[in-house]
Each structure stands twice: as structure tokens, then as C-alpha cells.
Write a protein that holds these residues in place. Structure first.
Motif, mmCIF file in Angstrom:
data_model
loop_
_atom_site.group_PDB
_atom_site.id
_atom_site.type_symbol
_atom_site.label_atom_id
_atom_site.label_comp_id
_atom_site.label_asym_id
_atom_site.label_seq_id
_atom_site.Cartn_x
_atom_site.Cartn_y
_atom_site.Cartn_z
ATOM 1 N N TYR A 191 7.017 24.882 74.068
ATOM 2 C CA TYR A 191 6.709 23.619 73.407
ATOM 3 C C TYR A 191 7.270 22.433 74.182
ATOM 4 C CZ TYR A 191 6.567 19.845 70.029
ATOM 5 O OH TYR A 191 6.335 18.634 69.421
ATOM 6 N N GLY A 192 8.429 22.602 74.831
ATOM 7 C CA GLY A 192 9.038 21.495 75.568
ATOM 8 C C GLY A 192 8.121 20.942 76.643
ATOM 9 N N ARG A 193 7.359 21.808 77.277
ATOM 10 C CA ARG A 193 6.408 21.355 78.294
ATOM 11 C C ARG A 193 5.304 20.515 77.651
ATOM 12 N NH1 ARG A 193 4.775 22.337 83.393
ATOM 13 N NH2 ARG A 193 2.541 22.280 83.815
ATOM 14 N N GLU A 194 4.840 20.965 76.489
ATOM 15 C CA GLU A 194 3.823 20.186 75.769
ATOM 16 C C GLU A 194 4.352 18.808 75.392
ATOM 17 O OE1 GLU A 194 1.796 20.239 71.327
ATOM 18 O OE2 GLU A 194 2.332 22.150 72.255
ATOM 19 N N LEU A 195 5.593 18.764 74.922
ATOM 20 C CA LEU A 195 6.189 17.487 74.533
ATOM 21 C C LEU A 195 6.362 16.579 75.753
ATOM 22 C CD1 LEU A 195 7.401 15.705 72.346
ATOM 23 C CD2 LEU A 195 9.603 16.862 72.704
ATOM 24 N N THR A 196 6.740 17.147 76.892
ATOM 25 C CA THR A 196 6.861 16.356 78.117
ATOM 26 C C THR A 196 5.533 15.694 78.465
ATOM 27 O OG1 THR A 196 8.569 17.851 78.960
ATOM 28 C CG2 THR A 196 7.485 16.411 80.562
ATOM 29 N N GLY A 197 4.459 16.455 78.392
ATOM 30 C CA GLY A 197 3.135 15.914 78.682
ATOM 31 C C GLY A 197 2.754 14.791 77.738
ATOM 32 N N ARG A 198 3.095 14.941 76.461
ATOM 33 C CA ARG A 198 2.773 13.898 75.489
ATOM 34 C C ARG A 198 3.576 12.638 75.759
ATOM 35 N NH1 ARG A 198 3.134 17.671 71.072
ATOM 36 N NH2 ARG A 198 4.785 16.375 70.194
ATOM 37 N N LEU A 200 4.791 11.618 78.582
ATOM 38 C CA LEU A 200 4.286 10.977 79.799
ATOM 39 C C LEU A 200 2.961 10.257 79.517
ATOM 40 C CD1 LEU A 200 4.525 10.401 82.782
ATOM 41 C CD2 LEU A 200 3.493 12.644 83.251
ATOM 42 N N ALA A 201 2.123 10.863 78.715
ATOM 43 C CA ALA A 201 0.843 10.231 78.378
ATOM 44 C C ALA A 201 1.058 8.918 77.629
ATOM 45 C CB ALA A 201 -0.004 11.190 77.539
ATOM 46 N N VAL A 202 2.047 8.888 76.738
ATOM 47 C CA VAL A 202 2.355 7.657 75.998
ATOM 48 C C VAL A 202 2.819 6.574 76.965
ATOM 49 C CG1 VAL A 202 3.931 6.629 74.324
ATOM 50 C CG2 VAL A 202 2.843 8.810 73.813
ATOM 51 N N ARG A 207 1.969 1.852 81.214
ATOM 52 C CA ARG A 207 2.386 1.877 82.615
ATOM 53 C C ARG A 207 1.649 3.003 83.328
ATOM 54 N NH1 ARG A 207 8.515 2.975 82.401
ATOM 55 N NH2 ARG A 207 8.160 3.080 84.654
ATOM 56 N N PRO A 208 0.454 2.777 83.779
ATOM 57 C CA PRO A 208 -0.338 3.839 84.409
ATOM 58 C C PRO A 208 0.353 4.519 85.589
ATOM 59 C CG PRO A 208 -1.697 1.923 83.962
ATOM 60 C CD PRO A 208 -0.288 1.504 83.703
ATOM 61 N N GLU A 209 1.283 3.827 86.215
ATOM 62 C CA GLU A 209 1.958 4.391 87.380
ATOM 63 C C GLU A 209 3.153 5.276 87.013
ATOM 64 O OE1 GLU A 209 4.324 0.827 86.226
ATOM 65 O OE2 GLU A 209 2.212 1.410 86.233
ATOM 66 N N ALA A 210 3.450 5.428 85.720
ATOM 67 C CA ALA A 210 4.624 6.186 85.282
ATOM 68 C C ALA A 210 4.527 7.649 85.723
ATOM 69 C CB ALA A 210 4.770 6.101 83.769
ATOM 70 N N ASP A 214 10.160 9.032 84.712
ATOM 71 C CA ASP A 214 10.348 7.909 83.789
ATOM 72 C C ASP A 214 10.482 8.357 82.337
ATOM 73 O OD1 ASP A 214 10.071 5.815 85.793
ATOM 74 O OD2 ASP A 214 7.948 6.404 85.874
ATOM 75 N N VAL A 215 10.212 9.612 82.069
ATOM 76 C CA VAL A 215 10.319 10.138 80.701
ATOM 77 C C VAL A 215 11.791 10.208 80.297
ATOM 78 C CG1 VAL A 215 9.948 12.157 79.234
ATOM 79 C CG2 VAL A 215 8.177 11.444 80.855
ATOM 80 N N THR A 216 12.090 9.757 79.101
ATOM 81 C CA THR A 216 13.465 9.810 78.601
ATOM 82 C C THR A 216 13.552 10.766 77.416
ATOM 83 O OG1 THR A 216 13.081 7.918 77.131
ATOM 84 C CG2 THR A 216 13.945 7.455 79.347
#
Length: 363
Positions: A191-198, A200-202, A207-210, A214-216
Motif C-alpha cells: 500500500y505504501g507504494r500506492e500512497l507514494t504515487g497518489r 506525487l500525483a497531487v 507543480r508538474p515538474e515535481a 519532493d514527496v513529504t
């Protein structure tokens, strides 16, 4: 007989509950205005009484006129001794709370005598086990062979859980999938990988270049990971077979929390469970594949060490996977086969003093 009874009684150990037990309860529910099911194990048995009650209540939630009452019954079992009968019946009467019964439903030979002692009609339900050819003894001896006769909550409790953990890009997901294919088992993704993807998408909405760098993360994120990971694991365990492959768990999440926040929280650590086996994928010899959601190539050796230390004192067997994928898979398969070959361990229930007592009662 097709008449309707006012109050039916069912007595058993339900060690564990299986399809035959459920059919018995359903038969009583169909013919009674009210039913009391007395779950009466001895304290020596290895499935807690409260857990059995929870399982039964869940399965029979659709018949609210059936109530389940638990009482420990540590008395000896001797169907030829009236004094022993008195002891058991006192336990059952206490569970009934003084309510009379007019029918006793049973699949066992002792049902007739039990009904006589309560001044009730004995109702036999599939005594030859034709509808559900299973028994508690058979389930305890080999749960996997009788898996189809078990309800979802019992399956979830009995399932053997194998957890694959490791640093980034060390093949944990590849291994989980491979083991699931090899054993025909279900597996639970990370699940952590899924949350990382979400996350980053937000970020990329503004910030399209994120990038993933940059994920915190905060404490609540890791609590969410544990909660959702375990929910997915438990849901899969209820519908799958006797083996479940898990890609990470709460102990692994604690290491990831330490990696991002400097320490792990008491809440995440308290959620740790005890699977049947841990498989730790070593980072050595595995190229780092940057898929856009990974940010810790420089920390892989540190994380492998932290996983190794974290798992060392957890009381669960740990097998490290090294070498090429084929070698790792062979090691993992052998470890899982060892777990399955060990089977399940149940404490023996209190057994009849005379093993032929059932047949004597029926004769």
C-alpha cells in the motif's frame, strides 16, 4: 418432524467452527422461535472462547433469534457416568439462564441423552455427515485439506502469512508475485507504494515538474499505511487459501518510518503481528531500477541492515534471499514449503474416557 419449537438448544465446542456446525445452527434456526447456542470449550484448548463466539455471530448475523453464549467447561467427558453428565448439564443450564428448552439439536449420539436431561425433544441433524463431511477433529488435523468447509473469519485466523520485506528495488514485489504463482496463493501488494504515487500525483497538479524527492511524509501517513495494508491483508485472507503472501507489513513500515522521519512511532510498532515467516531480500547483486517512485538507492545497504536487525528479535523465522532471482526463488520456495509442512498446532480438547461411548449411546 416439521413443527416449530419455542426454544432450541445447540451445544458444542466449535473447535473451530466449520460448515457442519453452521448447518446445525441453521437447522435449529429454521425450526425454532429462539435458539441458544452454548459454546463450551475447555480452557486447555488453543482457540479463545471469545474468538469462537465472534466467528459464529458473524456467520449467523442473519438469524438474530439465535444467540451465542460462551461458558468454559473443564469437566471430564464420560458418557457412562451420570455424575459427569450432571456437571456438564449444570454448565449448559447456567448458559441458558433458567430458560427452558423444548428441543435439542445435535449431530452427535449424545444428543438424545442431553435432550432427555432437559426434558426436550431430540432432533438429529445429519448425524452421518453427508451434507458436510467434516469434523472439528479433521479440521484440526489438517486445516488445509478441509479449507472449503471453513468460514471467512476462521480462514483469516488460520492462514499462514509469509511476508516479503527488503530495501527499495531488491525484488520484494517480484518475489511475492512469483511465490503466489508457485503455490497458487493470493498475495497482497504494498500500500505504501500506492500512497507514494497518489502523493506525487497531487503535487504534480500544481507543480508538474515535481519528483518523488519532493514527496513529504508525516506520522499519520505511516499509520495509514499500516491500517490499509492490514485491512487489505485481512480481506484477502478471508477469501483465499491457507497460504497468503504479503509484500511488506507493520515491522517493515516501522523501518520506512525511521528512514523518512528519523524514528518509528509507538502506534506503528504496536500494530506488528506475527506471521509464519519473513523473507528478506538482500540488496547485493540487484541493480537499482529507478521507476519514478524510488528515492533511496544510496540507503539500500543501511535499510537491509535495519530490516535484518528489526526482524532478528521478533520471534518469527527469517530467511534471507541472496543471489540471482532463480536462486532466491528456490530458497524462498523451500522456506515456504517448510512452513506448510509444519502444519498447524492445536491443544487437544478434553476427550471421552471411553472412545466407544458414542457408539454405545447410539446402540
Amino acid at each position: 418432524m416439521t413443527g416449530r419449537f419455542r426454544h432450541g438448544l445447540v451445544v458444542g465446542k466449535f473447535y473451530p467452527p466449520h460448515a457442519g456446525h453452521h448447518a446445525l445452527v441453521e437447522a435449529a434456526a429454521a425450526r425454532c422461535a429462539a435458539v441458544t447456542v452454548v459454546v463450551a470449550p475447555s480452557r486447555r484448548e488453543s482457540i479463545p472462547l471469545d474468538l469462537r463466539l465472534d466467528w459464529l455471530r458473524e456467520v449467523h448475523a442473519g438469524t438474530p433469534w439465535v444467540r451465542f453464549v460462551g461458558r468454559h467447561d473443564d469437566h471430564p467427558v464420560d458418557y457412562a457416568d451420570p455424575a459427569v453428565w450432571d456437571l456438564h448439564c449444570a454448565v449448559f443450564a447456567d448458559a441458558l439462564g433458567g430458560e427452558p428448552v423444548d428441543a435439542v439439536f445435535s449431530s452427535e449420539a449424545y444428543g438424545e441423552e442431553l435432550a432427555r436431561r432437559f426434558g426436550a425433544v431430540a432432533v438429529d441433524v445429519d448425524p452421518e455427515r453427508r451434507a458436510a463431511p467434516v469434523s472439528g477433529t479433521a479440521v484440526r488435523a489438517d486445516p488445509a485439506a478441509h479449507w472449503r468447509w471453513l468460514s471467512p473469519p476462521v480462514r483469516a485466523w488460520l492462514v499462514r502469512r509469509v511476508v516479503v520485506v527488503g530495501a527499495e528495488s531488491t525484488g520484494t514485489t517480484t518475489m511475492a508475485r512469483a511465490l503466489a504463482r508457485r503455490f497458487g496463493a493470493a498475495w497482497v501488494p504494498e500500500y505504501g507504494r500506492e500512497l507514494t504515487g497518489r502523493k506525487l500525483a497531487v503535487l504534480r497538479r500544481s507543480r508538474p515538474e515535481a519528483t518523488v524527492f519532493d514527496v513529504t511524509w508525516d506520522r499519520d501517513d505511516f499509520v495509514e499505511v499500516v491500517r490499509e495494508q492490514q485491512a487489505a491483508e485481512d480481506a484477502t485472507a478471508r477469501v483465499g487459501g491457507p497460504l497468503l503472501i504479503c509484500d511488506t507489513d507493520a515491522r517493515a513500515t516501522a523501518v520506512w518510518e525511521e528512514r523518512y522521519l528519523g524514528s518509528s512511532s509507538a502506534e506503528v510498532r504496536a500494530a506488528a503481528r506475527r506471521p509464519a515467516l519473513y523473507l528478506l531480500t538482500d540488496h547485493e547483486g540487484v541493480p537499482f531500477a529507478d521507476d519514478g517512485l524510488r528515492d533511496g538507492e544510496h540507503l539500500r545497504a543501511w535499510m537491509t541492515g535495519r530490516f535484518r536487525a528489526e526482524l532478528a528479535g521478533c520471534g518469527v523465522p527469517v530467511v534471507e534471499l541472496r543471489g540471482a532471482h532463480e536462486e532466491r526463488l528456490a530458497t524462498a520456495v523451500a522456506a515456504v514449503e517448510t512452513v506448510l509442512a509444519a502444519g498447524w498446532s492445536f491443544a487437544d480438547p478434553v476427550l471421552p474416557a471411553d472412545p466407544t461411548a458414542y457408539s454405545k449411546l447410539a446402540s
